[in-house]
Design a protein around this motif. Structure first.
Motif, PDB file in Angstrom:
ATOM      1  N   ALA A  11       0.833  -1.204   0.000  1.00 30.06           N
ATOM      2  CA  ALA A  11       0.000   0.000   0.000  1.00 30.06           C
ATOM      3  C   ALA A  11       0.866   1.252   0.000  1.00 30.06           C
ATOM      4  O   ALA A  11       0.597   2.211  -0.742  1.00 30.06           O
ATOM      5  CB  ALA A  11      -0.926  -0.010   1.221  1.00 30.06           C
ATOM      6  N   ILE A  20      -4.430  -5.777  -3.498  1.00 27.11           N
ATOM      7  CA  ILE A  20      -5.764  -6.379  -3.534  1.00 27.11           C
ATOM      8  C   ILE A  20      -5.659  -7.907  -3.533  1.00 27.11           C
ATOM      9  O   ILE A  20      -6.392  -8.617  -2.817  1.00 27.11           O
ATOM     10  CB  ILE A  20      -6.539  -5.896  -4.773  1.00 27.11           C
ATOM     11  CG1 ILE A  20      -6.900  -4.404  -4.626  1.00 27.11           C
ATOM     12  CG2 ILE A  20      -7.799  -6.729  -4.986  1.00 27.11           C
ATOM     13  CD1 ILE A  20      -7.880  -4.126  -3.516  1.00 27.11           C
ATOM     14  N   CYS A  23      -4.640  -9.054  -0.018  1.00 29.97           N
ATOM     15  CA  CYS A  23      -5.734  -8.856   0.945  1.00 29.97           C
ATOM     16  C   CYS A  23      -6.822  -9.915   0.775  1.00 29.97           C
ATOM     17  O   CYS A  23      -7.371 -10.415   1.771  1.00 29.97           O
ATOM     18  CB  CYS A  23      -6.321  -7.453   0.802  1.00 29.97           C
ATOM     19  SG  CYS A  23      -5.259  -6.148   1.466  1.00 29.97           S
ATOM     20  N   LEU A  44      -7.418  -1.474   3.398  1.00 33.93           N
ATOM     21  CA  LEU A  44      -8.108  -1.216   2.128  1.00 33.93           C
ATOM     22  C   LEU A  44      -8.785   0.148   2.140  1.00 33.93           C
ATOM     23  O   LEU A  44      -8.759   0.887   1.141  1.00 33.93           O
ATOM     24  CB  LEU A  44      -9.139  -2.316   1.868  1.00 33.93           C
ATOM     25  CG  LEU A  44      -8.565  -3.703   1.542  1.00 33.93           C
ATOM     26  CD1 LEU A  44      -9.658  -4.772   1.633  1.00 33.93           C
ATOM     27  CD2 LEU A  44      -7.932  -3.701   0.154  1.00 33.93           C
ATOM     28  N   SER A  47      -6.428   2.899   1.625  1.00 38.70           N
ATOM     29  CA  SER A  47      -5.913   2.883   0.249  1.00 38.70           C
ATOM     30  C   SER A  47      -6.973   3.291  -0.761  1.00 38.70           C
ATOM     31  O   SER A  47      -6.700   3.304  -1.973  1.00 38.70           O
ATOM     32  CB  SER A  47      -5.363   1.490  -0.103  1.00 38.70           C
ATOM     33  OG  SER A  47      -4.327   1.121   0.784  1.00 38.70           O
ATOM     34  N   PHE A  49      -9.982   1.753  -1.364  1.00 37.89           N
ATOM     35  CA  PHE A  49     -10.840   0.682  -1.883  1.00 37.89           C
ATOM     36  C   PHE A  49     -12.028   0.521  -0.927  1.00 37.89           C
ATOM     37  O   PHE A  49     -12.076  -0.403  -0.093  1.00 37.89           O
ATOM     38  CB  PHE A  49     -10.047  -0.615  -2.010  1.00 37.89           C
ATOM     39  CG  PHE A  49      -8.948  -0.542  -3.038  1.00 37.89           C
ATOM     40  CD1 PHE A  49      -9.239  -0.681  -4.391  1.00 37.89           C
ATOM     41  CD2 PHE A  49      -7.642  -0.307  -2.654  1.00 37.89           C
ATOM     42  CE1 PHE A  49      -8.229  -0.599  -5.345  1.00 37.89           C
ATOM     43  CE2 PHE A  49      -6.632  -0.224  -3.594  1.00 37.89           C
ATOM     44  CZ  PHE A  49      -6.922  -0.365  -4.949  1.00 37.89           C
ATOM     45  N   ALA A  52     -14.338  -2.834  -1.037  1.00 33.15           N
ATOM     46  CA  ALA A  52     -13.652  -3.998  -0.469  1.00 33.15           C
ATOM     47  C   ALA A  52     -13.526  -3.854   1.041  1.00 33.15           C
ATOM     48  O   ALA A  52     -13.689  -4.837   1.785  1.00 33.15           O
ATOM     49  CB  ALA A  52     -12.270  -4.161  -1.108  1.00 33.15           C
ATOM     50  N   ALA A  53     -13.255  -2.645   1.507  1.00 30.61           N
ATOM     51  CA  ALA A  53     -13.170  -2.398   2.943  1.00 30.61           C
ATOM     52  C   ALA A  53     -14.526  -2.614   3.597  1.00 30.61           C
ATOM     53  O   ALA A  53     -14.628  -3.232   4.674  1.00 30.61           O
ATOM     54  CB  ALA A  53     -12.684  -0.972   3.194  1.00 30.61           C
ATOM     55  N   ASP A 359     -11.747   3.218  -5.853  1.00 30.76           N
ATOM     56  CA  ASP A 359     -12.949   2.386  -5.701  1.00 30.76           C
ATOM     57  C   ASP A 359     -13.850   2.530  -6.931  1.00 30.76           C
ATOM     58  O   ASP A 359     -14.344   3.623  -7.228  1.00 30.76           O
ATOM     59  CB  ASP A 359     -13.703   2.819  -4.447  1.00 30.76           C
ATOM     60  CG  ASP A 359     -14.843   1.878  -4.122  1.00 30.76           C
ATOM     61  OD1 ASP A 359     -14.560   0.718  -3.768  1.00 30.76           O
ATOM     62  OD2 ASP A 359     -16.005   2.300  -4.225  1.00 30.76           O
TER      63      ASP A 359
END
Length: 705
Positions: A11, A20, A23, A44, A47, A49, A52-53, A359
């Motif tokens: 990251a 990704i 993770c 995430l 970063s 995303f 996904a988080a 995202d």
């Protein structure tokens, strides 16, 4: 643990595809541990995303609904998507369940600053609630203010952002430029980089990340800090609760926050007249102090491109608007305004850049929001994160920067301007909405400041229709930003204010007896040197509602040796000459041993010059009550006497020589005097006990006009 460390390294280096993949591996198991889900989710989230988080946080929440860590992260995620109402309601629910959780209380407050629907009254009320919670009934007195004689003021700055963060970037050169004060940096953050190293080398540096509030308070006391400055407010990593322990005599809020902390023990917030115009004090529990050189100064990063690129419209054939601000600052009103600009400027494009545009779902939602407003999504360009040096280079793709509202840009705006990009901003009532206004005024471009959305749109259209001006600005903005980049001048003004704040606090424990004070609202005011002292008002007229009813001849209501100073403005001429010793004896009685008398009265020498020139009845000067003639100065103001205020009659008088002689003859020791011919008055400072000549000179310079 090793795999999570690898993910963090990926990251940090911007290897997002690899991040990704790793993770997904870390949380692939259906029964992945809750802590692993939360850790990966936070990575995430940080970063960009968000989807996904969100998946990680929802899985963690499903595993243990009682563990509210996932809910906190989901509330933050909603804020970053611009879903402010949802985030606010989530935090309200969290606060009910965990009323003593510091991060929940802090995040709720910071979220309100982004939310355009929350009123000023509600934001202040929530801040005050935090202040009451932080003190928790444990009232603490102000610590004593040690004398500054023969030493420098010791200033402690607390922040979790002494790194390549807005605060660290704006403050690191300021800390290095301190000359009149001794700076201490209390670093509460986990990140240490080049900015941290600069700060570490230029001041006393303390790593406080692992210290409890009590341990930190003790350290501050051990360092003998005079003025403690908070640079975080309620933002991430804040140590504001330490200020509730009152470890320093003077405590200030500055730079890293943009609203009231709500804590009564914060003595002042440092702003400027652009950020805090008349009436802003109603939004703060703290006293507002305007810094002479503005709220902050900007230091360009050393890796900023040395040369500014020409406006991209020259090559593209269309205008590119842009904003590199946090997506949490965006809302429906902002997008509506920007859509109207795009529709009014044919073929124009909009570039938005922030880490959350990693995202895909947020990208789709943003493009759809503009499509719903009639803008072709192909005109919207969304960019994810990049290293700071690369981000600065990308300003070459923008012709005009658009500031969001109500949460405007600070460092982001400065960087756009440094790269030659003009900034359109909309100033509202919130301090955080006026950052662009303050910057524009400082660099001489108030015409870029709008007061409503219609003006904002029109300013953008006008600028877009003048590409020649855009080209000129590209080459001249750096020069125009010189007032904003004057680190030495800014730091000098900051240090002067820090010293003044400390001196004023030092005087708050001192009492001045104001003799003949008159009415509180319309009567005599204390001179500037005494205005921070506790005022004890004495007057002979009960109608003025003084603290003590009495006359100079009988101040029995004032205890012996109880006041640090006496201010007597045009009183002593109201007693007979033979009563002057009685008055001065009373003054001496109530003064403490190290106290002094500041006295002013008519200068008969100047007045008599007018009388000798046959101007007895002519106006010598204009007062708020009306014209004052030599006859009024000699015998008393005639309209007041005619109204029955016989105690306003003048019964004696002085020249500079006789006033000093009277003070000496009646027990006062060190005396300095001044004759103001233009004001037809005399001034004297007289000490109860002897002091050396240099101390007397310093006291006279502070108190005599």
């Amino acid at each position: 643990m090793i795999e999570q460390a690898q993910a963090l390294a990926l990251a940090s280096s911007g290897q997002f595809t690899e991040l990704i993949t790793l993770c997904h591996t870390l949380i692939a198991a259906p029964d992945a541990p809750i802590n692993q889900l939360l850790d990966v989710g936070v990575l995430l989230y940080n970063s960009g995303f968000l989807s996904a988080a969100e998946n990680c946080f929802e899985r963690a929440k499903a595993q243990d609904p009682a563990d509210l860590r996932a809910e906190v992260n989901l509330a933050n995620l909603a804020r970053d998507r611009g879903q402010h109402t949802k985030s606010r309601h989530m935090y309200a629910g969290l606060l009910l369940r965990l009323p003593n959780h510091p991060a929940i209380r802090r995040n709720l407050l910071i979220g309100l600053e982004y939310d355009p629907q929350v009123s000023a009254a509600e934001r202040l009320a929530k801040a005050k609630d935090w202040g009451k919670w932080a003190i928790a009934g444990n009232e603490r007195p102000r610590p004593p203010c040690p004398d500054l004689k023969n030493r420098q003021l010791r200033v402690g700055y607390i922040s979790a952002d002494f790194c390549q963060h807005t605060v660290g970037i704006l403050v690191h050169k300021v800390l290095a430029a301190h000359q009149k004060t001794q700076p201490f940096a209390y670093s509460a953050g986990p990140i240490h980089d080049e900015i941290t190293d600069v700060i570490r080398q230029t001041c006393q540096f303390r790593n406080i990340a692992k210290l409890s509030d009590l341990e930190l308070a003790r350290l501050i006391q051990e360092d003998q800090i005079d003025v403690l400055v908070d640079l975080s407010g309620h933002t991430a990593g804040s140590r504001l609760k330490v200020f509730a322990l009152r470890p320093a005599p003077v405590q200030i809020s500055w730079l890293g926050y943009f609203a009231s902390t709500g804590l009564p023990y914060i003595d002042a917030v440092y702003l400027d007249s652009d950020h805090a115009p008349l009436g802003t004090d109603a939004l703060f529990t703290e006293k507002i102090i305007h810094l002479a050189k503005g709220r902050f100064c900007y230091s360009p990063m050393p890796f900023a491109p040395a040369n500014v690129a020409p406006p991209p419209c020259f090559e593209n054939g269309y205008i590119s608007f842009g904003s590199f601000n946090n997506t949490a600052k965006y809302n429906a009103e902002v997008f509506d305004c920007w859509a109207k600009i795009l529709l009014a400027v044919p073929h124009s494009h909009l570039i938005l850049k922030w880490r959350n545009y990693n995202d895909e779902a947020l990208q789709a939602a943003t493009r759809q929001a503009f499509a719903d407003l009639g803008v072709n999504p192909d005109r919207i360009h969304l960019r994810g994160p990049s290293f700071h040096s690369d981000l600065l280079k990308q300003y070459a793709d923008i012709d005009i920067a658009l500031d969001p509202f109500p949460f405007s840009g600070g460092l982001t705006s400065c960087e756009a301007l440094w790269m030659g990009v003009p900034l359109i901003t909309l100033a509202q009532d919130r301090v955080v909405s006026r950052q662009g206004l303050a910057i524009a005024n400082t660099i001489g471009h108030p015409e870029w400041v709008a007061l409503n959305s219609d003006q904002y749109i029109q300013i953008a259209i006008t600028l877009a229709n003048n590409p020649e001006q855009l080209g000129q600005l590209r080459q001249s903005l750096r020069q125009q930003m010189r007032p904003l980049t004057d680190v030495a001048g800014f730091t000098q003004a900051l240090e002067q204010q820090l010293i003044l704040s400390y001196q004023q606090a030092s005087n708050m424990d001192k009492t001045v007896l104001h003799v003949g004070a008159g009415y509180r609202q319309s009567g005599a005011t204390l001179p500037p040197a005494l205005q921070s002292w506790q005022e004890l008002r004495l007057d002979i007229d009960p109608a003025t509602k003084p603290d003590i009813i009495g006359s100079m001849l009988d101040m029995s209501g004032v205890p012996t040796a109880s006041v640090d100073a006496i201010y007597s403005a045009h009183n002593i001429e109201h007693v007979y000459a033979h009563e002057v010793p009685l008055v001065l004896a009373e003054f001496l009685r109530v003064l403490k041993n190290d106290g002094f008398l500041l006295i002013t009265c008519p200068d008969l020498q100047s007045v008599c010059a007018l009388v000798a020139n046959d101007q007895l009845g002519e106006a010598a000067y204009q007062s708020p009550a009306g014209p004052i003639s030599p006859l009024d100065i000699l015998y008393g103001y005639r309209p007041a006497l005619a109204a029955g205020q016989i105690y306003m009659a003048h019964k004696t008088g002085f020249t500079e020589k006789t006033l000093v002689a009277a003070l000496q003859a009646n027990g006062f020791s060190s005396i300095a005097s001044k004759r103001r011919k233009a004001g037809f008055d005399l001034w004297a400072i007289a000490c109860k006990t002897p002091i050396d000549e240099s101390t007397l000179r310093e006291l006279a310079n502070k108190t005599l006009p």
